[in-house]
Design an enzyme around this catalytic site. Structure first.
Site, PDB file in Angstrom:
ATOM      1  N   ASP A  32      20.997   1.495 110.477  1.00 44.23           N
ATOM      2  CA  ASP A  32      19.879   2.440 110.536  1.00 44.23           C
ATOM      3  C   ASP A  32      20.387   3.767 111.092  1.00 44.23           C
ATOM      4  OD1 ASP A  32      17.120   3.318 110.603  1.00 44.23           O
ATOM      5  OD2 ASP A  32      17.192   3.060 112.771  1.00 44.23           O
ATOM      6  N   SER A  33      19.554   4.789 110.967  1.00 47.55           N
ATOM      7  CA  SER A  33      19.900   6.103 111.515  1.00 47.55           C
ATOM      8  C   SER A  33      19.914   6.091 113.043  1.00 47.55           C
ATOM      9  CB  SER A  33      18.872   7.127 111.034  1.00 47.55           C
ATOM     10  OG  SER A  33      17.566   6.682 111.368  1.00 47.55           O
ATOM     11  N   TYR A  64      17.429  11.109 110.657  1.00 47.55           N
ATOM     12  CA  TYR A  64      17.864  11.400 109.291  1.00 47.55           C
ATOM     13  C   TYR A  64      16.692  11.907 108.439  1.00 47.55           C
ATOM     14  CZ  TYR A  64      22.375   8.824 109.620  1.00 47.55           C
ATOM     15  OH  TYR A  64      23.636   8.394 109.924  1.00 47.55           O
ATOM     16  N   GLY A  65      15.472  11.586 108.886  1.00 46.08           N
ATOM     17  CA  GLY A  65      14.275  11.803 108.063  1.00 46.08           C
ATOM     18  C   GLY A  65      13.993  13.224 107.651  1.00 46.08           C
ATOM     19  N   CYS A  95      17.106   1.350 107.297  1.00 45.48           N
ATOM     20  CA  CYS A  95      16.509   2.682 107.392  1.00 45.48           C
ATOM     21  C   CYS A  95      15.873   3.061 106.048  1.00 45.48           C
ATOM     22  CB  CYS A  95      17.601   3.687 107.749  1.00 45.48           C
ATOM     23  SG  CYS A  95      17.036   5.375 107.828  1.00 45.48           S
ATOM     24  N   ASN A  96      14.590   3.355 106.074  1.00 41.15           N
ATOM     25  CA  ASN A  96      13.890   3.712 104.836  1.00 41.15           C
ATOM     26  C   ASN A  96      14.442   5.004 104.247  1.00 41.15           C
ATOM     27  OD1 ASN A  96      11.054   1.997 104.595  1.00 41.15           O
ATOM     28  ND2 ASN A  96      11.917   2.072 106.631  1.00 41.15           N
ATOM     29  N   THR A  97      14.802   5.949 105.122  1.00 41.18           N
ATOM     30  CA  THR A  97      15.303   7.233 104.641  1.00 41.18           C
ATOM     31  C   THR A  97      16.638   7.046 103.916  1.00 41.18           C
ATOM     32  OG1 THR A  97      14.183   8.307 106.485  1.00 41.18           O
ATOM     33  CG2 THR A  97      15.897   9.565 105.386  1.00 41.18           C
ATOM     34  N   GLU A 171       8.751   6.766 119.745  1.00 44.18           N
ATOM     35  CA  GLU A 171       9.849   6.805 120.717  1.00 44.18           C
ATOM     36  C   GLU A 171       9.324   7.179 122.109  1.00 44.18           C
ATOM     37  OE1 GLU A 171      13.549   8.327 119.414  1.00 44.18           O
ATOM     38  OE2 GLU A 171      13.523   6.910 117.745  1.00 44.18           O
ATOM     39  N   CYS A 203       8.748   3.123 107.189  1.00 42.48           N
ATOM     40  CA  CYS A 203       9.663   3.693 108.177  1.00 42.48           C
ATOM     41  C   CYS A 203       9.907   2.630 109.239  1.00 42.48           C
ATOM     42  CB  CYS A 203       9.038   4.948 108.796  1.00 42.48           C
ATOM     43  SG  CYS A 203       9.997   5.632 110.162  1.00 42.48           S
ATOM     44  N   THR A 204      11.133   2.603 109.742  1.00 43.39           N
ATOM     45  CA  THR A 204      11.509   1.599 110.751  1.00 43.39           C
ATOM     46  C   THR A 204      10.578   1.593 111.967  1.00 43.39           C
ATOM     47  OG1 THR A 204      13.009   3.321 111.558  1.00 43.39           O
ATOM     48  CG2 THR A 204      13.983   1.500 110.314  1.00 43.39           C
ATOM     49  N   HIS A 205      10.032   2.768 112.304  1.00 44.41           N
ATOM     50  CA  HIS A 205       9.255   2.886 113.542  1.00 44.41           C
ATOM     51  C   HIS A 205       7.814   2.391 113.414  1.00 44.41           C
ATOM     52  CE1 HIS A 205      12.704   5.268 114.530  1.00 44.41           C
ATOM     53  NE2 HIS A 205      12.203   5.701 115.683  1.00 44.41           N
TER      54      HIS A 205
END
Ligand code: DGL
Length: 284
Positions: A32-33, A64-65, A95-97, A171, A203-205
């Protein structure tokens, strides 16, 4: 420099040779980023408790997004090569991006199978008729989710929304906070106006915002958690290829990061849902 212009890595032929002798006890490589991809690791740990996992998070260069496609493809290549050197049996783009703009780059260079969260999320969303997708600006601009979902559900209508503020809010730990609730109401307004029946958390978050998003979207909208969807795909692929690890009972988890920023441990453990140990710093 676009990745196709780069000379092939001298390490890759070795990785290709070793890939011929894949063993089930070799780790799954997840990347992931940053540390957001730990939501995918968490889902994998729950779904596949015997698997060894090597994680790479590019904490020095996240996010990265909002970066360009060329830059993301370049970073992604570097990370995939690093993990192949760790003798992974499978690469998971958490990572989706990265999945949105560089999945093909990884597939082209990898001698081991590659799975990505966008494909996993698209498979899970295929039952929807009016599907909302939320993600980072780069993911949404790439249109990758819409393309992937249309492959599995050609008649569905897709409505996308970039949600740039969600990553910093998560975050910050504002998972159940009025500011996040108002932000979600604002972002989801155009999607809810289209009467979506499914919402893909691209998205990961975003899995950490699930309770809040469920509240804002309402009970009738099915939420697709791409981390859980990915764990299912990994389980299926390992079973199909006879690569599932049935032991040892105590798997090994290693976490490689390019920086240890402030609050790394706290934020990482929030994503992982457990203590984060075996952290190694890679200096690039
Ligand atoms: N991991 C990214 C994603 O899933 C979010 C963080 C970033 O922008 O790098 O899209």
């Amino acid at each position: 420099m676009p990745p196709s212009d780069q000379p092939p890595s001298p390490t890759l032929p070795r990785a290709r040779e070793r890939a011929q002798t894949l063993g089930p006890d070799r780790p799954i490589g997840v990347f992931d980023s940053g540390i957001g991809g730990l939501t995918v690791v968490r889902a994998l740990m729950e779904r596949l408790p015997y698997e060894n996992i090597v994680y790479f998070g590019d904490t020095a260069r996240v996010p990265y997004g909002v970066k360009s496609v060329e830059t993301i493809a370049h970073y992604t290549t570097q990370i995939a090569q690093f993990l192949l050197e760790k003798d992974v049996k499978l690469l998971v783009i958490a990572c989706n991006t990265m999945a949105a703009v560089a999945a093909q780059v990884v597939k082209d260079l990898s001698p081991v199978p590659v799975l990505d969260v966008i494909d996993a999320g698209a498979v899970s969303a295929r039952g929807g008729k009016r599907i909302g997708v939320i993600g980072t600006p780069t993911t949404i601009n790439s249109n990758a989710y819409a393309r992937a979902i249309h492959e599995y559900a050609p008649d569905s209508r897709i409505h996308s929304q970039a949600c740039a503020l969600f990553v910093p809010l998560v975050e910050e730990g504002w998972l159940d906070h009025e500011v996040t609730r108002l932000t979600a109401q604002e972002y989801l307004k155009p999607l809810l106006a289209e009467h979506i029946d499914t919402l893909v958390l691209g998205c990961t978050h975003y899995p950490l915002l699930k309770p809040l998003l469920r509240e804002v979207a309402g009970r009738d909208v099915a939420l697709v958690d791409s981390a859980e969807a990915m764990a299912e795909q990994v389980a299926r692929l390992l079973a199909e290829k006879g690569l599932a690890n049935t032991g040892p009972a105590q798997p090994r988890y290693d976490f490689y990061v390019t920086d240890v920023p402030l609050r790394f441990q706290t934020i990482g453990e929030r994503f992982l849902g457990r203590t984060l140990s075996n952290v190694h710093v890679v200096k690039w």
